[in-house]
Design a protein around this motif. Structure first.
Motif, PDB file in Angstrom:
ATOM      1  N   GLU A  49      90.472  18.800  72.323  1.00 46.99           N
ATOM      2  CA  GLU A  49      90.663  19.196  70.926  1.00 46.99           C
ATOM      3  C   GLU A  49      89.822  20.422  70.614  1.00 46.99           C
ATOM      4  O   GLU A  49      88.601  20.409  70.778  1.00 46.99           O
ATOM      5  N   THR A  51      88.212  22.327  67.808  1.00 45.28           N
ATOM      6  CA  THR A  51      87.858  21.741  66.531  1.00 45.28           C
ATOM      7  C   THR A  51      86.733  22.474  65.830  1.00 45.28           C
ATOM      8  O   THR A  51      85.991  23.245  66.442  1.00 45.28           O
ATOM      9  N   CYS A  86      91.042  18.550  61.408  1.00 47.64           N
ATOM     10  CA  CYS A  86      90.385  18.145  62.668  1.00 47.64           C
ATOM     11  C   CYS A  86      89.830  16.737  62.532  1.00 47.64           C
ATOM     12  O   CYS A  86      89.950  15.905  63.436  1.00 47.64           O
ATOM     13  N   THR A 129      92.311  25.664  63.687  1.00 47.33           N
ATOM     14  CA  THR A 129      92.007  24.303  64.134  1.00 47.33           C
ATOM     15  C   THR A 129      92.791  23.305  63.283  1.00 47.33           C
ATOM     16  O   THR A 129      93.094  23.587  62.119  1.00 47.33           O
ATOM     17  N   PRO A 130      93.125  22.140  63.879  1.00 51.87           N
ATOM     18  CA  PRO A 130      92.897  21.764  65.267  1.00 51.87           C
ATOM     19  C   PRO A 130      94.012  22.257  66.179  1.00 51.87           C
ATOM     20  O   PRO A 130      95.090  22.615  65.735  1.00 51.87           O
TER      21      PRO A 130
END
Length: 204
Positions: A57, A59, A66, A176-177
């Protein structure tokens, strides 16, 4: 009156070192391999370190999507013990986010990385330099020690964020994410069902 404490100066120095880098054009960032994205020796692993599926991920600790996705993934990880999770901090929301990312990475030397991540990802309050320190303290992190570790390992930890940014750029993430699950890239937030389907596809 500005805070001129040595520790605060060291944090800001590390943040400035990262922020001073001008973003590279897309062509200047070579496309990373799945192995480069999923297996970085300087990034701690969450979940099952020997899991058969890696979820990466990209983030930011101030990104609400996120946090929602992380919570959804956490639910899936309770029922699926084969997931290896790697968080690639991409602090697009500025210095406070960079500070949180660097201190959390530094907390790994205390064995508190997972606690720090969980606390910041579930925090509802707005992050500041002070609130980040307070939250990490509540998570059991010795913040002063983490700041010292950050000072001692600044090149390594700032280097992690630099690689994360370069990879996010090469993967053409807009923000993000973003997730790499197996070999598939997802440029959006995800629900628990989304994760289950993506993980199943990665295993197929």
């Amino acid at each position: 009156m500005p805070d001129r404490s040595p520790n605060r100066r060291h944090i800001l120095k590390a943040v400035a070192a990262l922020g001073a880098l001008a973003p590279l054009p897309l062509w200047a960032n070579p496309m990373p391999s799945v192995e480069e994205v999923a297996f970085d020796p300087d990034i701690p692993v969450l979940g099952n370190a020997d899991g058969d599926v890696t979820v990466v991920e990209f983030t930011d600790y101030q990104c609400p999507y996120c946090k929602l996705s992380f919570l959804q993934l956490s639910e899936v990880m309770k029922e699926d013990t084969g997931i290896r999770l790697v968080l690639r901090d991409w602090p697009i929301f500025g210095e406070v986010s960079r500070n949180a990312a660097l201190l959390t990475l530094a907390a790994n030397s205390q064995g508190r990385y997972a606690d720090a991540v969980q606390t910041l990802m579930t925090a509802r309050e707005k992050l500041t330099f002070r609130s980040t320190a307070n939250l990490l303290d509540e998570a059991g992190v010795d913040v002063e020690r983490a700041r010292g570790d950050l000072q001692a390992r600044q090149d390594v930890l700032v280097g992690v964020l630099q690689r994360n940014e370069a990879q996010a750029s090469a993967l053409q993430l807009q923000g993000t994410p973003g997730f790499l699950i197996g070999k598939a890239l997802y440029k959006r937030g995800m629900t628990s069902d989304d994760f289950r389907k993506a993980i199943a596809r990665a295993r197929a």
